[in-house]
Write a protein that holds these residues in place. Structure first.
Motif, PDB file in Angstrom:
ATOM      1  N   GLU A 142       0.829  -1.213   0.000  1.00  0.00           N
ATOM      2  CA  GLU A 142       0.000   0.000   0.000  1.00  0.00           C
ATOM      3  C   GLU A 142       0.861   1.259   0.000  1.00  0.00           C
ATOM      4  O   GLU A 142       0.540   2.235  -0.683  1.00  0.00           O
ATOM      5  CB  GLU A 142      -0.943  -0.011   1.202  1.00  0.00           C
ATOM      6  CG  GLU A 142      -2.048  -1.037   1.074  1.00  0.00           C
ATOM      7  CD  GLU A 142      -2.877  -1.201   2.344  1.00  0.00           C
ATOM      8  OE1 GLU A 142      -2.604  -0.498   3.346  1.00  0.00           O
ATOM      9  OE2 GLU A 142      -3.779  -2.038   2.333  1.00  0.00           O
ATOM     10  N   LYS A 172       2.190   1.738  -3.465  1.00  0.00           N
ATOM     11  CA  LYS A 172       1.113   2.173  -4.347  1.00  0.00           C
ATOM     12  C   LYS A 172       0.866   3.686  -4.183  1.00  0.00           C
ATOM     13  O   LYS A 172       0.752   4.421  -5.174  1.00  0.00           O
ATOM     14  CB  LYS A 172      -0.161   1.402  -4.051  1.00  0.00           C
ATOM     15  CG  LYS A 172      -1.311   1.721  -4.970  1.00  0.00           C
ATOM     16  CD  LYS A 172      -2.511   0.864  -4.635  1.00  0.00           C
ATOM     17  CE  LYS A 172      -3.701   1.213  -5.509  1.00  0.00           C
ATOM     18  NZ  LYS A 172      -4.882   0.433  -5.170  1.00  0.00           N
ATOM     19  N   LYS A 173       0.838   4.155  -2.956  1.00  0.00           N
ATOM     20  CA  LYS A 173       0.638   5.574  -2.690  1.00  0.00           C
ATOM     21  C   LYS A 173       1.812   6.391  -3.213  1.00  0.00           C
ATOM     22  O   LYS A 173       1.617   7.467  -3.776  1.00  0.00           O
ATOM     23  CB  LYS A 173       0.449   5.814  -1.193  1.00  0.00           C
ATOM     24  CG  LYS A 173      -0.875   5.337  -0.668  1.00  0.00           C
ATOM     25  CD  LYS A 173      -0.980   5.519   0.831  1.00  0.00           C
ATOM     26  CE  LYS A 173      -2.260   4.906   1.363  1.00  0.00           C
ATOM     27  NZ  LYS A 173      -2.330   4.965   2.814  1.00  0.00           N
ATOM     28  N   ARG A 220       3.759   5.641  -5.753  1.00  0.00           N
ATOM     29  CA  ARG A 220       3.689   5.702  -7.215  1.00  0.00           C
ATOM     30  C   ARG A 220       2.566   6.617  -7.702  1.00  0.00           C
ATOM     31  O   ARG A 220       2.713   7.294  -8.707  1.00  0.00           O
ATOM     32  CB  ARG A 220       3.492   4.303  -7.796  1.00  0.00           C
ATOM     33  CG  ARG A 220       4.764   3.474  -7.756  1.00  0.00           C
ATOM     34  CD  ARG A 220       4.618   2.124  -8.409  1.00  0.00           C
ATOM     35  NE  ARG A 220       3.774   1.232  -7.600  1.00  0.00           N
ATOM     36  CZ  ARG A 220       2.603   0.747  -7.997  1.00  0.00           C
ATOM     37  NH1 ARG A 220       2.120   1.012  -9.163  1.00  0.00           N
ATOM     38  NH2 ARG A 220       1.915  -0.040  -7.200  1.00  0.00           N
ATOM     39  N   GLN A 221       1.477   6.670  -6.974  1.00  0.00           N
ATOM     40  CA  GLN A 221       0.358   7.539  -7.363  1.00  0.00           C
ATOM     41  C   GLN A 221       0.702   9.008  -7.142  1.00  0.00           C
ATOM     42  O   GLN A 221       0.159   9.866  -7.803  1.00  0.00           O
ATOM     43  CB  GLN A 221      -0.905   7.180  -6.589  1.00  0.00           C
ATOM     44  CG  GLN A 221      -1.498   5.862  -7.025  1.00  0.00           C
ATOM     45  CD  GLN A 221      -2.679   5.438  -6.151  1.00  0.00           C
ATOM     46  OE1 GLN A 221      -2.897   5.953  -5.054  1.00  0.00           O
ATOM     47  NE2 GLN A 221      -3.444   4.486  -6.638  1.00  0.00           N
ATOM     48  N   GLY A 222       1.608   9.274  -6.221  1.00  0.00           N
ATOM     49  CA  GLY A 222       2.007  10.624  -5.907  1.00  0.00           C
ATOM     50  C   GLY A 222       2.929  11.254  -6.941  1.00  0.00           C
ATOM     51  O   GLY A 222       3.132  12.438  -6.966  1.00  0.00           O
ATOM     52  N   LYS A 223       3.471  10.423  -7.825  1.00  0.00           N
ATOM     53  CA  LYS A 223       4.405  10.936  -8.850  1.00  0.00           C
ATOM     54  C   LYS A 223       3.675  11.584  -9.991  1.00  0.00           C
ATOM     55  O   LYS A 223       2.591  11.330 -10.332  1.00  0.00           O
ATOM     56  CB  LYS A 223       5.272   9.799  -9.391  1.00  0.00           C
ATOM     57  CG  LYS A 223       6.364   9.444  -8.411  1.00  0.00           C
ATOM     58  CD  LYS A 223       7.336   8.490  -9.047  1.00  0.00           C
ATOM     59  CE  LYS A 223       8.525   8.268  -8.138  1.00  0.00           C
ATOM     60  NZ  LYS A 223       9.504   7.403  -8.695  1.00  0.00           N
TER      61      LYS A 223
END
Length: 68
Positions: free
Chosen positions: A59, A62-63, A65-68
């Motif tokens: 998790e 995942k967070k 990678r989503q923040g990039k």
């Protein structure tokens, strides 16, 4: 007659795609811990702590990678 050559072993340099993904995520050691716990205990209920650590790692990645 089978044509599969069972003597051929994959090269150590050929990474399993799942292990490659987990290594990139920084969660490979947690994955190994879950596997070891399952092999030793043969009962997933006894491995909840290591499963939760692995889940948290996934998790977090995942967070990230989503923040990039």
């Amino acid at each position: 007659m089978s044509t599969h050559n069972r003597d051929v072993k994959p090269s150590e340099e050929e990474d399993d795609p799942v292990e490659k993904m987990l290594k990139k995520a920084g969660c490979l050691e947690q994955h190994y811990s879950v596997q070891l716990c399952m092999a030793e205990n043969k009962d997933w209920r006894k491995c909840q702590e290591v499963v939760k650590e692995f889940q948290t790692c996934i998790e977090t990645d995942k967070k990230r990678r989503q923040g990039k």
